[in-house]
Design an enzyme around this catalytic site. Structure first.
Site, PDB file in Angstrom:
ATOM      1  N   CYS A 153      -4.243   5.278   2.600  1.00  0.00           N
ATOM      2  CA  CYS A 153      -4.339   4.242   3.647  1.00  0.00           C
ATOM      3  C   CYS A 153      -3.160   3.274   3.587  1.00  0.00           C
ATOM      4  CB  CYS A 153      -5.640   3.469   3.527  1.00  0.00           C
ATOM      5  SG  CYS A 153      -7.042   4.448   4.085  1.00  0.00           S
ATOM      6  N   HIS A 163     -10.559   7.647   6.954  1.00  0.00           N
ATOM      7  CA  HIS A 163     -10.776   6.473   6.109  1.00  0.00           C
ATOM      8  C   HIS A 163     -11.090   5.262   7.002  1.00  0.00           C
ATOM      9  CE1 HIS A 163      -8.739   8.223   2.339  1.00  0.00           C
ATOM     10  NE2 HIS A 163      -8.916   9.200   3.204  1.00  0.00           N
ATOM     11  N   CYS A 170      -6.984   2.828  -0.511  1.00  0.00           N
ATOM     12  CA  CYS A 170      -6.436   3.916  -1.315  1.00  0.00           C
ATOM     13  C   CYS A 170      -4.960   4.113  -0.958  1.00  0.00           C
ATOM     14  CB  CYS A 170      -7.230   5.202  -1.061  1.00  0.00           C
ATOM     15  SG  CYS A 170      -6.897   5.953   0.529  1.00  0.00           S
ATOM     16  N   GLU A 215      -9.962   2.247   7.106  1.00  0.00           N
ATOM     17  CA  GLU A 215      -8.795   1.524   7.633  1.00  0.00           C
ATOM     18  C   GLU A 215      -8.225   2.274   8.836  1.00  0.00           C
ATOM     19  OE1 GLU A 215      -9.516   2.338   4.536  1.00  0.00           O
ATOM     20  OE2 GLU A 215      -8.574   1.020   3.060  1.00  0.00           O
TER      21      GLU A 215
HETATM   22 ZN   LIG Z   1      -8.202   5.146   2.303  1.00  0.00          ZN
END
Ligand SMILES: [Zn+2]
Length: 300
Positions: A137, A107, A134, A109
């Protein structure tokens, strides 16, 4: 050292920024030492020439971060900018890998935070993302040394603390762990090897965050031109959001503007006494790049 060429997506994102910003950013990004991060001084200069606030500028720069995205499955391009406690800002982007499992995904992040970690940061003060983080994360970020003070900035939103995005959170302290992600640490790992790639993987393992399994692990990848990219394992209190060292090494390579198709060799170092192993997953994911790719392995 950066390579001479920059990928077309990044150049296109640069050209689409407001004129003054684009003109001021271009010499920074095309300078030989550019590594997808900006110093506090460079950021201040960009704020002055663009007349944007700190948050407005970070949001503008998200399009540059997202241009590093590799998202051939979702076609959903996520960019993130993590500011380390030193004040330096690090770009990151999501990465998807065809022909392997969804769990191998990175992801944005995770990319920006790992990028900051790879460059020596010991905490993240704020992170800017072009979409709401999300749940995965939010949990990943709750492992950070700065999880209690971390600020999350989204476009057209007021900044909020991570803890507002993750109320009643579960984290390392619930498992009695006080050694947090990005906090400076080493594990006194030693490997008796003359092999540069295995040595780099061992050095990465020495800086890894694996307080749950104690499988201090690291990966090193060699690119076609000989450059080595290493990555440390980042475990998480909720286990599943843990980021394997191969992923961190691939983030390292991607943010240095190297295509993953240029991986020629890989090495994994992990602990032989640990209750988990990263060998099978590392091999399987690497095989999707090339079935003949050699993985050097040491369990120490
Ligand atoms: Zn994420």
């Amino acid at each position: 050292m950066r390579r001479i060429t920059m990928r077309a997506e990044v150049l296109e994102a640069l050209s689409k920024l407001p004129h003054e910003l684009s003109q001021a950013l271009k010499p920074m990004m095309t300078a030989p030492g550019f590594d997808a991060s900006l110093s506090p001084e460079e950021f201040q200069h960009l704020m002055a020439v663009s007349q944007l606030s700190d948050a407005e500028l970070r949001i503008q720069l998200l399009s540059i971060a997202a241009a590093y995205s590799i998202a051939s499955i979702s076609n959903f391009y996520v960019g993130a900018i993590a500011r380390g406690t030193s004040g330096r800002l690090y770009f990151g982007a999501n990465m998807e890998f065809e022909s392997t499992s969804m769990s191998q995904t990175v992801h944005a992040e995770q990319s920006a935070i790992s990028h900051a970690w790879l460059k020596g940061e010991e905490g993240i003060s704020d992170i800017t993302v072009n979409y709401s983080p999300c749940g995965h994360c939010r949990q990943f970020m709750n492992e950070l040394s700065t999880a209690q003070s971390l600020v999350v900035q989204l476009p057209e939103r007021t900044p909020k603390a991570l803890q507002e995005y993750l109320p009643e959170s579960f984290g390392p302290t619930d498992l009695g762990i006080t050694d947090l992600l990005l906090s400076d640490k080493t594990h006194d790992l030693q490997l008796d090897s003359e092999d540069a790639l295995l040595t780099a993987a061992c050095q990465a393992a020495d800086k890894s965050h694996a307080p749950y399994s104690k499988n201090f692990a690291g990966v090193a990848l060699r690119a076609k031109d000989g450059r080595i990219f290493s990555g440390m394992y980042a475990e998480n209190a909720a286990f599943n959001p843990s980021l394997p060292p191969l992923q961190v090494a691939m983030i390292h390579m991607n943010m240095a503007d190297y295509p993953l198709s240029e991986i020629t060799e890989a090495a994994l170092v992990e602990q032989k006494s640990a209750p988990v192993s990263l060998l099978a997953d590392t091999q399987t994911t690497l095989e999707t790049f090339s079935p003949d790719l050699q993985l050097a392995y040491a369990a120490i």
